[in-house]
Write an enzyme that holds these catalytic residues in place. Structure first.
Site, PDB file in Angstrom:
ATOM      1  N   GLY A   1      -8.724  -1.200   2.399  1.00  0.00           N
ATOM      2  CA  GLY A   1      -7.301  -1.199   2.011  1.00  0.00           C
ATOM      3  C   GLY A   1      -7.092  -0.393   0.752  1.00  0.00           C
ATOM      4  O   GLY A   1      -6.345  -0.783  -0.145  1.00  0.00           O
ATOM      5  N   ALA A   2      -7.759   0.772   0.697  1.00  0.00           N
ATOM      6  CA  ALA A   2      -7.769   1.566  -0.535  1.00  0.00           C
ATOM      7  C   ALA A   2      -6.604   2.540  -0.634  1.00  0.00           C
ATOM      8  O   ALA A   2      -6.461   3.231  -1.634  1.00  0.00           O
ATOM      9  CB  ALA A   2      -9.094   2.335  -0.611  1.00  0.00           C
TER      10      ALA A   2
ATOM     11  N   SER B   1      -3.466   1.857  -0.924  1.00  0.00           N
ATOM     12  CA  SER B   1      -2.239   1.327  -1.519  1.00  0.00           C
ATOM     13  C   SER B   1      -2.548   0.171  -2.468  1.00  0.00           C
ATOM     14  O   SER B   1      -3.680  -0.312  -2.529  1.00  0.00           O
ATOM     15  CB  SER B   1      -1.363   0.872  -0.337  1.00  0.00           C
ATOM     16  OG  SER B   1      -0.400  -0.039  -0.719  1.00  0.00           O
ATOM     17  N   GLY B   2      -1.529  -0.247  -3.211  1.00  0.00           N
ATOM     18  CA  GLY B   2      -1.561  -1.491  -3.985  1.00  0.00           C
ATOM     19  C   GLY B   2      -2.823  -1.738  -4.794  1.00  0.00           C
ATOM     20  O   GLY B   2      -3.338  -0.862  -5.495  1.00  0.00           O
TER      21      GLY B   2
ATOM     22  N   GLY C   1      -5.892  -2.290  -3.793  1.00  0.00           N
ATOM     23  CA  GLY C   1      -7.101  -1.580  -3.342  1.00  0.00           C
ATOM     24  C   GLY C   1      -7.233  -0.249  -4.059  1.00  0.00           C
ATOM     25  O   GLY C   1      -8.306   0.093  -4.573  1.00  0.00           O
TER      26      GLY C   1
ATOM     27  N   SER D   1      -5.882 -15.531  -1.042  1.00  0.00           N
ATOM     28  CA  SER D   1      -4.539 -15.763  -1.588  1.00  0.00           C
ATOM     29  C   SER D   1      -4.321 -17.260  -1.760  1.00  0.00           C
ATOM     30  O   SER D   1      -4.865 -18.070  -0.996  1.00  0.00           O
ATOM     31  CB  SER D   1      -3.484 -15.211  -0.624  1.00  0.00           C
ATOM     32  OG  SER D   1      -2.205 -15.702  -0.967  1.00  0.00           O
TER      33      SER D   1
ATOM     34  N   TYR E   1      -0.260 -15.904   8.242  1.00  0.00           N
ATOM     35  CA  TYR E   1      -0.866 -15.362   7.019  1.00  0.00           C
ATOM     36  C   TYR E   1      -1.747 -16.425   6.350  1.00  0.00           C
ATOM     37  O   TYR E   1      -2.882 -16.153   5.948  1.00  0.00           O
ATOM     38  CB  TYR E   1       0.237 -14.887   6.068  1.00  0.00           C
ATOM     39  CG  TYR E   1      -0.281 -14.233   4.801  1.00  0.00           C
ATOM     40  CD1 TYR E   1      -0.954 -13.011   4.860  1.00  0.00           C
ATOM     41  CD2 TYR E   1      -0.101 -14.826   3.555  1.00  0.00           C
ATOM     42  CE1 TYR E   1      -1.429 -12.401   3.705  1.00  0.00           C
ATOM     43  CE2 TYR E   1      -0.570 -14.228   2.394  1.00  0.00           C
ATOM     44  CZ  TYR E   1      -1.227 -13.010   2.472  1.00  0.00           C
ATOM     45  OH  TYR E   1      -1.700 -12.410   1.324  1.00  0.00           O
TER      46      TYR E   1
END
Ligand SMILES: NC(=O)c1ccc[n+]([C@@H]2O[C@H](COP(=O)([O-])OP(=O)(O)OC[C@H]3O[C@@H](n4cnc5c(N)ncnc54)[C@H](OP(=O)(O)O)[C@@H]3O)[C@@H](O)[C@H]2O)c1
Length: 285
Positions: free
Chosen positions: A10-11, A13-14, A16, A139, A164
């Site tokens: 997940g690199a 965006s955000g 990552g 989370s 989720y």
């Protein structure tokens, strides 16, 4: 961090991307795993530029596909002899009901099953590191989660939060079980809650849904760099050398939900996940 090889999912965006920038600044070789080539290339350029480290690479893999994970890990093993740090950061929470390429409920398929399989496939390589570390970005939402073994895709009673939360509880159960299974090795496994962070989470790219909510909440949320703090700490700090099977928040181990400590549930999820993967693999071969 100069001799370390670090893989971040997940690199694009955000958190990552922020994690990649900070770890690359410390001189490590960083492998950015992204699912989309164009977004990946753009993120790669940004990480290289901001870290001033040319030793950053992009590799592509959709974590919603067992076949792609197999191909990715095969390629990774050809190119690298060890993996020091695996940061399972990618995550999705997408309004509406969606399926992975393998036909699983999206949140469970990507957030849990994709990382479960990726980690298992890379474990031999992580064991070759003198101090292997596995970091799972979970989370606080796990607290309302249950594992619905009898209806894992939530076909009978779907809500986005139920999906989720199930996937994030699975991240923690997996971390604790993995730490137990890795006892006596040189590899640690920990997980974390980053807090509320203004990223692309919850935004549907196709419809734009979620953009307004994110913009409105942005001033109250942490930046991706701030949110990435605990993952970076777990990846790089000597304070946590040898610490395993813990759930961190703001760089401190804290308690996760009662259910997440249920060893029977964790073992059941492990076996269940293996069976799903076997099923998908045999369907495709
Ligand atoms: N933001 C928060 O407040 C918050 C709170 C608690 C926990 N978290 C957790 O933090 C982690 C990072 O999320 P973020 O907030 O930084 O969100 P983000 O900006 O949306 O980043 C998520 C990353 O995951 C990637 N991804 C999604 N589906 C994928 C797939 N099928 N295969 C491979 N990569 C995929 C995305 O790729 P694309 O760019 O291609 O979409 C993106 O790079 C997640 O695990 C999330 O559950 C976030």
């Amino acid at each position: 961090m100069k001799d370390k090889i670090v893989l971040v999912t997940g690199a694009s965006s955000g958190m990552g991307k922020a994690t990649c920038i900070e770890i690359a600044k410390l001189g490590a070789k960083v492998i950015m795993v992204c699912r989309d080539k164009q977004r990946g290339i753009e993120a790669l350029e940004e990480v290289k530029q901001q870290s001033n480290n040319p030793s950053v690479e992009l590799m592509l893999c959709d974590l919603g596909s067992i076949k792609e994970i197999k191909e990715f890990t095969k390629e990774f093993k050809k190119r690298f002899e060890k993996l020091d740090i695996l940061i399972n950061n990618a995550g999705v929470i997408l309004p509406g009901k969606h399926r992975t390429k393998d036909g699983l409920e999206l949140q469970f398929g990507v957030n849990h099953l994709g990382h479960f399989f990726l980690t298992k496939e890379l474990l031999d390589l992580i064991k070759k590191s003198p101090t292997g570390r596995i970091i799972n970005v979970a989370s606080g939402a796990h607290k309302i989660g249950r594992i619905h073994f009898e209806d894992i895709n939530l076909d009978k009673n779907y809500t986005l939060w139920r999906a989720y939360a199930q996937s994030k509880l699975a991240n923690i159960l997996f971390t604790y079980e993995l730490a137990r299974k890795l006892k006596g090795t040189n590899v640690t496994a920990n997980c974390l809650h980053p807090g509320a962070v203004a990223t692309n989470m919850g935004i549907n790219r196709k419809t734009g849904f979620g953009t307004l909510i994110t913009k409105t909440l942005k001033p109250f949320f942490q930046t991706p760099r701030e949110g990435a703090d605990t993952a970076i700490y777990l990846a790089t700090s000597s304070d946590v050398q040898g610490i395993t099977g813990k759930y961190f928040y703001k760089k401190k181990p804290i308690k996760s939900s009662m259910l997440s400590y249920n060893e029977h549930l964790a073992e059941k999820l492990w076996q269940f996940s293996e069976e799903i993967i076997e099923g998908i693999s045999s369907r495709k071969s």
